[in-house]
Design a protein around this motif. Structure first.
Motif, mmCIF file in Angstrom:
data_model
loop_
_atom_site.group_PDB
_atom_site.id
_atom_site.type_symbol
_atom_site.label_atom_id
_atom_site.label_comp_id
_atom_site.label_asym_id
_atom_site.label_seq_id
_atom_site.Cartn_x
_atom_site.Cartn_y
_atom_site.Cartn_z
ATOM 1 N N VAL A 414 0.876 -1.176 0.000
ATOM 2 C CA VAL A 414 0.000 0.000 0.000
ATOM 3 C C VAL A 414 0.909 1.221 0.000
ATOM 4 O O VAL A 414 1.845 1.307 0.793
ATOM 5 N N GLY A 415 0.661 2.137 -0.914
ATOM 6 C CA GLY A 415 1.529 3.307 -1.008
ATOM 7 C C GLY A 415 0.781 4.526 -1.484
ATOM 8 O O GLY A 415 -0.452 4.583 -1.471
ATOM 9 N N ILE A 416 1.530 5.527 -1.917
ATOM 10 C CA ILE A 416 0.965 6.795 -2.388
ATOM 11 C C ILE A 416 1.102 6.874 -3.901
ATOM 12 O O ILE A 416 2.180 6.670 -4.453
ATOM 13 N N LEU A 417 0.004 7.181 -4.565
ATOM 14 C CA LEU A 417 0.003 7.453 -5.999
ATOM 15 C C LEU A 417 -0.201 8.952 -6.164
ATOM 16 O O LEU A 417 -1.148 9.512 -5.610
ATOM 17 N N TYR A 418 0.698 9.618 -6.888
ATOM 18 C CA TYR A 418 0.547 11.065 -7.062
ATOM 19 C C TYR A 418 0.744 11.460 -8.512
ATOM 20 O O TYR A 418 1.429 10.777 -9.286
ATOM 21 N N VAL A 506 -4.120 7.180 -1.755
ATOM 22 C CA VAL A 506 -3.582 5.954 -1.154
ATOM 23 C C VAL A 506 -4.132 4.782 -1.957
ATOM 24 O O VAL A 506 -5.349 4.690 -2.177
ATOM 25 N N ILE A 507 -3.250 3.896 -2.419
ATOM 26 C CA ILE A 507 -3.663 2.874 -3.378
ATOM 27 C C ILE A 507 -2.856 1.601 -3.185
ATOM 28 O O ILE A 507 -1.760 1.608 -2.607
ATOM 29 N N TYR A 508 -3.399 0.483 -3.681
ATOM 30 C CA TYR A 508 -2.679 -0.792 -3.698
ATOM 31 C C TYR A 508 -1.763 -0.827 -4.913
ATOM 32 O O TYR A 508 -2.097 -0.305 -5.985
ATOM 33 N N SER A 509 -0.626 -1.476 -4.765
ATOM 34 C CA SER A 509 0.390 -1.458 -5.818
ATOM 35 C C SER A 509 -0.120 -2.026 -7.147
ATOM 36 O O SER A 509 0.224 -1.513 -8.217
ATOM 37 N N GLY A 510 -0.921 -3.082 -7.100
ATOM 38 C CA GLY A 510 -1.437 -3.669 -8.336
ATOM 39 C C GLY A 510 -2.299 -2.691 -9.114
ATOM 40 O O GLY A 510 -2.262 -2.647 -10.351
ATOM 41 N N GLU A 511 -3.089 -1.889 -8.399
ATOM 42 C CA GLU A 511 -3.907 -0.871 -9.047
ATOM 43 C C GLU A 511 -3.022 0.235 -9.619
ATOM 44 O O GLU A 511 -3.340 0.818 -10.663
#
Length: 628
Positions: A414-418, A506-511
Motif C-alpha cells: 500500500v503506497g501513495i500514488l501522485y 492511497v492505493i494498492y500497488s497492483g492498481e
C-alpha cells in the motif's frame, strides 16, 4: 407564456434526471478504455466480448429464468390464494390480507436472512433452487394484492348462473370469472417478474456458489470496477425494453370500432400488437425457460461430484485459466466471488456452504487458523509449490507459523500514488497526506485497517498496534486530516487518479500499475516510514468436500505459465518466481512497483488479526473519525 416555458423546463429536467445516467452508461459501452475517466476512442468490442463472457451470460440466463419461473409460479399460487381469501368471511378476510401484506412491508434484509436461516435449518443446499423458492415467496403477496381488487368487482351471480346452467366449477371459472380478473392476474405477473428481476438483497442471502444473477454479479465486481461488458449488456437490455414498449403501444387496447372509419394502417397496427402480445412474447419467454433449463440440466449432468468450489476475490483470476483447468483435469470449477475478507469470513464460519478453495488475506488466514476453520494442506499433492519464492513462504509465517495451511497467490504493498503534473515536489513520506496545500486533492482508503495503518506508520508506530494511547493519537490525526480529504474511496481511487480528479491517493500497488498504463503522469511510492505489505493465499476450509480436487487446483495455479497469465490479467505481484521469469516485458518483470527492492520493504509490516475486542475498538475509533 412564462407558464409554458416553466412547464417545458420542468419536463426537460425530469427527462434529464431520468435518462442522463442511462445515456452515460450507453456512451461508456462504446468507450475503448476500460476506465470511465478517460475516453479512449469509439469501439464496439465490448459488445463482442459480452457474448464471450461466460460468467455474465450465465448471470443473465439465471436472472431471466428465475424471474420468469418465480413470477409464473407465484401468479398461480397468488391467484388461487386471492380466490380463497375472497371467499372468506369479512373478518377473516381482513385478517388474512393483513398477514399477506406483512412480507411487503418487511425489510428485504430481514426477509433474506430469515429465508437463509430457514434453508440452512432444513439442510437445503443453497443454490438455484433456494433463490427460486425465495423469489416465489416474496412475489406471492404482490400477486394477491393485484388480483384482489378485480375479484371484488366480479359478479358472483354470473358464476352461480353458469353452474345452474350445468357448467362444471372449473369450466365456469375459466369462462366467467377468469376473464374478469385477467387484468389483475396479468399485472400481478408483471409486478412479480419486475420485482424478481430487480432483487438483490434476498438473492444475495439465499444464493449458493456458482450461481449469480445480474444484480449479485455486478455487486461482486464493484471492488475491482464494473466491466465495460456490463455497460454493453445494460444498453442492450434498455433498448430491448424500449423496443418492447414501442411495439406494445402501436396496438390499440380494443378492436377498431366497426361504426368508425378505420384505415388499413390502423388494422395492421392492431394485428401486429395482438400478434406480439399473444404469440411473440410468450414464445420468447418459453424459449428462455427451455434454453435455461437445458443449460442447468447439462451443468448438473456434467458436474456431478467431480468438482471444486472456489471462493475468490472479484476479478482476481483470468477466466481462461479456469477453462484450461477444467479441460486438463475434467474437474468442474464452481466459481464464486466476494468483495472483502469480512464478507467472506462469516460464510466460512457458518459452514452453510462447503467451499473447497478460498483466497483470504494474511490477517484473515491467521483468524481462520485460530478458530480452527482450515484444513492442513497435503503438499505432496502440490509439487508446484517449489515455484513459490522462499521470501514469500518465510513472510507467510507471520500469519501461518508452520506454513501448513496456506499457499501464497498474490502480494503487494500500500503506497501513495501522485500526479506529477499536480504535485511540484518528490514524495517520500506519508506526511503529504496532511499537507494543507493539497486540500480537496487527497484520496484516502475507506478501510479502517488501511487508514489507521497509514497513520500509525506515519507516527512511528506498528500498524498492528493495540496500544490505546497510540490508537487515540492516530484517531486525532485522522480527524485533523479529514477537512483535507476529497473522498474516502476504495477502487474509485483508480478512476479518479486516471482522470486527474485528485493529486494524491492511497492505493494498492497492483492498481497503481494499471493507472500508470492509462495515465503516464502518475507515480507510485512506498513512503519511507513503511507501509503494509500484504499476501493473499489459497487455503482449504475444514468442511471442504473435495479436498483432493482443491489441492489439484492449487497446484495448477502454482504452475509458472498459469501464474504468468494471472499476473497479466490482474497486475498484482506474483510470488511465483518461475512465473515472473515468463513475463516478456523487462520493464514489467523488473517493475519497482510490482517487485520492489527488499530495502524498500524494510519498514513494512503485514497486517495481523488483533482479536475480536481490538477489531471492535478499531471500528469504534473509525466511526468516530467518519462522524466528525
Amino acid at each position: 407564456m412564462i407558464k409554458k416555458i416553466l412547464q417545458r423546463f420542468y419536463l426537460v429536467l425530469i427527462f434529464v434526471l431520468l435518462y442522463a445516467p442511462i445515456v452515460t452508461l450507453m456512451v461508456l459501452s462504446f468507450n475503448k478504455s476500460k476506465t470511465r475517466s478517460k475516453w479512449g476512442g469509439f469501439t464496439t468490442k465490448w459488445y463482442v466480448e459480452l457474448f464471450k463472457n461466460e460468467q455474465i451470460m450465465n448471470a443473465l440466463y439465471t436472472t431471466l429464468i428465475i424471474a420468469l419461473l418465480s413470477a409464473l409460479i407465484a401468479t398461480i399460487i397468488g391467484t388461487a390464494a386471492a380466490i380463497g381469501i375472497q371467499a372468506m368471511h369479512r373478518k377473516f378476510r381482513t385478517t388474512m390480507m393483513g398477514v399477506t401484506n406483512i412480507p411487503m412491508l418487511n425489510a428485504d434484509i430481514v426477509t433474506g436472512i430469515s429465508l437463509m436461516l430457514l434453508f440452512i435449518a432444513f439442510r437445503f443446499s443453497l443454490g438455484f433452487s433456494t433463490i427460486l423458492l425465495a423469489h416465489i415467496t416474496f412475489n406471492i403477496p404482490y400477486v394477491i394484492l393485484s388480483v384482489m381488487p378485480k375479484l371484488k368487482q366480479t359478479n358472483v351471480s354470473t358464476y352461480e348462473a353458469a353452474l345452474d346452467l350445468g357448467a362444471s366449477p372449473v369450466y365456469a371459472f375459466f369462462k366467467v370469472v377468469f376473464p374478469d380478473i385477467l387484468p389483475g392476474v396479468s399485472s400481478g405477473f408483471l409486478l412479480a417478474f419486475t420485482m424478481s428481476l430487480d432483487d438483490f438483497i434476498i438473492t444475495h442471502f439465499t444464493k449458493g456458489p456458482g450461481v449469480d444473477t445480474l444484480s449479485t454479479k455486478i455487486y461482486s465486481e464493484v471492488r475491482k470496477g464494473i466491466k465495460p461488458e456490463m455497460y454493453a449488456l445494460s444498453t442492450i437490455l434498455f433498448l430491448s425494453v424500449l423496443l418492447l414498449l414501442i411495439l406494445v403501444n402501436i396496438a390499440p387496447d380494443e378492436k377498431p370500432d366497426k361504426h368508425k372509419a378505420v384505415t388499413a394502417r390502423s388494422i395492421r397496427r392492431h394485428k401486429a400488437g395482438r400478434f406480439l402480445l399473444r404469440k411473440v412474447v410468450p414464445v420468447m419467454m418459453a424459449l428462455v425457460v427451455i434454453v435455461g433449463g437445458f443449460f442447468y440440466g447439462s451443468k448438473a449432468a456434467t458436474g456431478g461430484d467431480n468438482q471444486v468450489i472456489v471462493y475468490n476475490w472479484g476479478e482476481y483470476m483470468d477466466p481462461e485459466t479456469i477453462t484450461m483447468f477444467e479441460k486438463e483435469t475434467g474437474i468442474e470449477v464452481v466459481y464464486e466471488e466476494y468483495e472483502t475478507n469480512e464478507i467472506m469470513y462469516p460464510k466460512i464460519q457458518s459452514g452453510a456452504i462447503a467451499y473447497d478453495v478460498v483466497c483470504p488475506s494474511d490477517y484473515m488466514i491467521q483468524r481462520m487458523i485460530e478458530n480452527d476453520l482450515l484444513a492442513e494442506i497435503d503438499f505432496d499433492n502440490i509439487p508446484n509449490i517449489r515455484n513459490i519464492g522462499d521470501t514469500y513462504m518465510d513472510q507467510s509465517r507471520q500469519f501461518d507459523p508452520e506454513n501448513k495451511y496456506s499457499v501464497p497467490y498474490c502480494w503487494g504493498t500500500v503506497g501513495i500514488l501522485y500526479n506529477k503534473t499536480m504535485v511540484d515536489e518528490p514524495i517520500d513520506s506519508w506526511s503529504v497526506l496532511w499537507d494543507e496545500k493539497y486540500k480537496d486533492n487527497i484520496l484516502m482508503q475507506d478501510s479502517v485497517r488501511d487508514a489507521f495503518g497509514v497513520t500509525l506508520k506515519y507516527l512511528g508506530y506498528s500498524l498492528n498496534s493495540t496500544d490505546l494511547d497510540e490508537l487515540e493519537a492516530a484517531k486525532k490525526l485522522l480527524i485533523k486530516q479529514k477537512p483535507l480529504v476529497q473522498a474516502y474511496v476504495i477502487d474509485q481511487v483508480r478512476d479518479k487518479m486516471i482522470g486527474n480528479e485528485a493529486a494524491i491517493g492511497v492505493i494498492y500497488s497492483g492498481e497503481a500499475i494499471y493507472t500508470q498504463w492509462e495515465n503516464p503522469n502518475l507515480e507510485y511510492v512506498i513512503p519511507k516510514e513503511g507501509s503494509n505489505v500484504w499476501i493473499d493465499s489459497w487455503v482449504i476450509p475444514k468442511n471442504a468436500k473435495h479436498k483432493e480436487n482443491a489441492e489439484k487446483f492449487i497446484n495448477f495455479i502454482c504452475r509458472p505459465d498459469i501464474a504468468k497469465m494471472n499476473f497479466d490479467y490482474i497486475t498484482y505481484s506474483t510470488p511465483n518466481e518461475a512465473g515472473r521469469q515468463l513475463i516478456e516485458d523487462p520493464a514489467l518483470r523488473n517493475s519497482p512497483i510490482a517487485f520492489p527492492d527488499p530495502e524498500e520493504l524494510a519498514n513494512c509490516e503485514t497486517f495481523k488479526f488483533l482479536g475480536d475486542e481490538n477489531d471492535a475498538l478499531y471500528n469504534e475509533l473509525w466511526r468516530e473519525v467518519k462522524s466528525k
